[in-house]
Design a protein around this motif. Structure first.
Motif, mmCIF file in Angstrom:
data_model
loop_
_atom_site.group_PDB
_atom_site.id
_atom_site.type_symbol
_atom_site.label_atom_id
_atom_site.label_comp_id
_atom_site.label_asym_id
_atom_site.label_seq_id
_atom_site.Cartn_x
_atom_site.Cartn_y
_atom_site.Cartn_z
ATOM 1 N N ALA A 166 0.816 -1.212 0.000
ATOM 2 C CA ALA A 166 0.000 0.000 0.000
ATOM 3 C C ALA A 166 0.850 1.261 0.000
ATOM 4 O O ALA A 166 0.469 2.285 -0.539
ATOM 5 C CB ALA A 166 -0.929 0.003 1.225
ATOM 6 N N SER A 167 2.043 1.162 0.619
ATOM 7 C CA SER A 167 2.863 2.364 0.761
ATOM 8 C C SER A 167 3.246 2.949 -0.589
ATOM 9 O O SER A 167 3.456 4.143 -0.715
ATOM 10 C CB SER A 167 4.133 2.056 1.563
ATOM 11 O OG SER A 167 4.966 1.174 0.850
ATOM 12 N N LEU A 168 3.308 2.105 -1.620
ATOM 13 C CA LEU A 168 3.692 2.600 -2.932
ATOM 14 C C LEU A 168 2.650 3.551 -3.509
ATOM 15 O O LEU A 168 2.949 4.328 -4.401
ATOM 16 C CB LEU A 168 3.909 1.430 -3.896
ATOM 17 C CG LEU A 168 5.096 0.512 -3.588
ATOM 18 C CD1 LEU A 168 5.156 -0.618 -4.584
ATOM 19 C CD2 LEU A 168 6.393 1.296 -3.601
ATOM 20 N N HIS A 169 1.435 3.457 -3.011
ATOM 21 C CA HIS A 169 0.341 4.253 -3.574
ATOM 22 C C HIS A 169 -0.005 5.461 -2.716
ATOM 23 O O HIS A 169 -0.919 6.207 -3.050
ATOM 24 C CB HIS A 169 -0.888 3.361 -3.776
ATOM 25 C CG HIS A 169 -0.606 2.173 -4.651
ATOM 26 N ND1 HIS A 169 -0.293 2.278 -5.985
ATOM 27 C CD2 HIS A 169 -0.550 0.852 -4.360
ATOM 28 C CE1 HIS A 169 -0.078 1.077 -6.493
ATOM 29 N NE2 HIS A 169 -0.214 0.191 -5.529
ATOM 30 N N GLN A 170 0.693 5.651 -1.617
ATOM 31 C CA GLN A 170 0.441 6.829 -0.802
ATOM 32 C C GLN A 170 0.989 8.061 -1.516
ATOM 33 O O GLN A 170 2.043 8.004 -2.135
ATOM 34 C CB GLN A 170 1.100 6.687 0.572
ATOM 35 C CG GLN A 170 0.445 5.614 1.435
ATOM 36 C CD GLN A 170 0.939 5.674 2.873
ATOM 37 O OE1 GLN A 170 1.317 6.734 3.350
ATOM 38 N NE2 GLN A 170 0.932 4.542 3.557
ATOM 39 N N PRO A 171 0.274 9.180 -1.429
ATOM 40 C CA PRO A 171 0.785 10.403 -2.068
ATOM 41 C C PRO A 171 2.030 10.890 -1.343
ATOM 42 O O PRO A 171 2.255 10.569 -0.172
ATOM 43 C CB PRO A 171 -0.372 11.388 -1.908
ATOM 44 C CG PRO A 171 -1.139 10.896 -0.724
ATOM 45 C CD PRO A 171 -1.002 9.396 -0.745
ATOM 46 N N PRO A 172 2.853 11.696 -2.024
ATOM 47 C CA PRO A 172 4.035 12.255 -1.350
ATOM 48 C C PRO A 172 3.633 13.086 -0.138
ATOM 49 O O PRO A 172 2.587 13.736 -0.122
ATOM 50 C CB PRO A 172 4.670 13.144 -2.432
ATOM 51 C CG PRO A 172 4.157 12.611 -3.730
ATOM 52 C CD PRO A 172 2.773 12.099 -3.441
ATOM 53 N N SER A 173 4.482 13.053 0.873
ATOM 54 C CA SER A 173 4.233 13.870 2.063
ATOM 55 C C SER A 173 4.487 15.344 1.750
ATOM 56 O O SER A 173 5.366 15.661 0.951
ATOM 57 C CB SER A 173 5.161 13.439 3.204
ATOM 58 O OG SER A 173 4.931 12.098 3.553
ATOM 59 N N PRO A 174 3.744 16.243 2.378
ATOM 60 C CA PRO A 174 4.016 17.671 2.167
ATOM 61 C C PRO A 174 5.391 18.035 2.715
ATOM 62 O O PRO A 174 5.904 17.377 3.628
ATOM 63 C CB PRO A 174 2.899 18.369 2.944
ATOM 64 C CG PRO A 174 2.381 17.361 3.906
ATOM 65 C CD PRO A 174 2.606 16.022 3.291
ATOM 66 N N PRO A 175 6.007 19.079 2.162
ATOM 67 C CA PRO A 175 7.334 19.481 2.650
ATOM 68 C C PRO A 175 7.292 19.899 4.117
ATOM 69 O O PRO A 175 6.260 20.337 4.632
ATOM 70 C CB PRO A 175 7.690 20.688 1.773
ATOM 71 C CG PRO A 175 6.742 20.655 0.625
ATOM 72 C CD PRO A 175 5.517 19.954 1.086
ATOM 73 N N ILE A 176 8.430 19.743 4.775
ATOM 74 C CA ILE A 176 8.614 20.248 6.135
ATOM 75 C C ILE A 176 9.583 21.423 6.055
ATOM 76 O O ILE A 176 10.688 21.303 5.524
ATOM 77 C CB ILE A 176 9.162 19.157 7.074
ATOM 78 C CG1 ILE A 176 8.114 18.042 7.238
ATOM 79 C CG2 ILE A 176 9.546 19.746 8.426
ATOM 80 C CD1 ILE A 176 8.620 16.817 7.986
#
Length: 260
Positions: free
Chosen positions: A2-12
Motif C-alpha cells: 500500500a505504501s507505494l500508492h500513498q501520495p508524497p508527504s508535504p514538505p517540512i
C-alpha cells in the motif's frame, strides 16, 4: 504494498534565526540520518550539490558523531570540468569539507575526467558507479539515497535541472547530461527527477534575502512548476527545507518547530 500508492508527504519547512543556527541544526539532522542508515545497513549514501551548500555543512567538521568511513558520497550534479577547476563541485566540496575530515578517498565518487570529451560516455560511467553502489544491494529500479542535499538557484533550478529544459521530463535515466546550461559552464551531468524522488530524505538548504522571492514561488506556488517544486519523493521519502528567516521572509507556508 500500500505504501507505494500513498501520495508524497508535504514538505517540512524549518526556518532559523541565522545561517549559523541553520548549519548547527542541519548537522544534527544529518548525524541522525547517518545513524539510522548505518544501524540498518552499515553505510550512509549521500548526494551533494555545490554552490553555497558545502560551506553550510561546516558543523560536520570536528563532529565526533560523524562516521566518515561509512559515507558513500555522490554528486547531485557536476560540471564537466577537471577536478581541480574552480567550477567543479567536487573541488568545492573538497576545499570546504573533504580536506578537513577523515573520509576515505574511495568513498567519494567523482566523475571520470578521462571522459570529459564524450558526455554520453561520462554519463554512462557515472550511472554505472551508482549501479554498483545501489543496484546489487537495494535491487530497486532507481537508487534510494539516504540523503540528498540540494541548493536552489534564483530561477528555481536545482541540481542542473533548469526551468523549461527537456531534462525535466526524463523518466528512465539515473544520470543525464546537459550541453546547453543557461548558467555557465554549459556542459554538466545531473541526477534526474526519478532519482531525487526515490530518496528517503531530500534537504534543500537556502540562506539570505536573495532567496526570498524564489523560495516563496517554489513552496507557496508549486503549480508554477519550477524544478525545485518538482522534488516530491514518493512515500516514505520526505522533503525538508532548512532555511534562515531572511530566505523565508515571503513564504506563507507553515513553518514547523524544529525537532529531530
Amino acid at each position: 504494498m500500500a505504501s507505494l500508492h500513498q501520495p508524497p508527504s508535504p514538505p517540512i519547512l524549518y526556518s532559523f534565526e541565522s545561517p549559523n543556527e541553520l548549519s548547527e541544526n542541519l548537522a544534527a539532522f544529518i548525524v541522525k540520518a547517518q545513524k539510522e542508515a548505518v544501524d540498518k545497513k552499515g553505510r550512509f549514501t549521500v548526494a551533494l550539490s555545490g554552490g553555497s551548500l558545502p560551506k553550510q555543512l561546516n558543523k560536520l567538521i570536528d563532529n565526533p558523531a560523524v562516521k566518515w568511513d561509512k559515507w558513500q558520497v555522490f554528486f547531485a550534479d557536476e560540471r564537466c570540468v577537471p577536478l581541480d577547476h574552480e567550477d567543479s563541485n567536487y573541488n568545492l566540496c573538497r576545499k570546504e569539507l573533504f580536506s578537513k575530515v577523515s573520509i576515505p578517498k574511495q568513498n567519494i565518487h567523482h566523475i571520470d575526467v578521462s571522459l570529459l570529451d564524450d558526455l554520453e560516455e561520462l554519463t554512462d560511467a557515472y550511472e554505472k558507479a551508482l549501479i554498483s553502489e545501489f543496484a546489487q544491494k537495494d535491487s530497486a529500479r532507481f537508487p534510494v539515497f539516504d540523503l540528498i542535499l540540494l541548493g536552489i538557484g534564483p530561477d528555481g533550478h536545482t541540481c542542473s535541472l533548469f526551468p523549461e529544459h527537456p531534462l525535466l521530463t526524463e523518466e528512465d535515466r539515473w544520470v543525464a547530461y546537459i550541453e546547453d546550461s543557461p548558467k555557465p559552464p554549459p556542459k554538466r551531468i545531473t541526477l534526474t527527477f526519478p532519482v531525487l524522488n526515490h530518496a528517503l530524505r531530500v534537504v534543500f538548504v537556502a540562506a539570505g534575502g536573495g532567496k526570498a522571492d524564489v523560495l516563496s514561488t517554489i513552496i507557496d506556488n508549486p503549480e508554477a512548476g519550477l524544478p525545485a517544486s518538482r522534488v516530491t519523493p514518493s512515500h516514505p521519502g520526505q522533503v525538508y527545507w532548512y532555511v534562515d528567516n531572511a530566505a523565508s521572509a515571503k513564504v506563507k507556508y507553515h513553518k514547523s518547530e524544529f525537532k529531530l
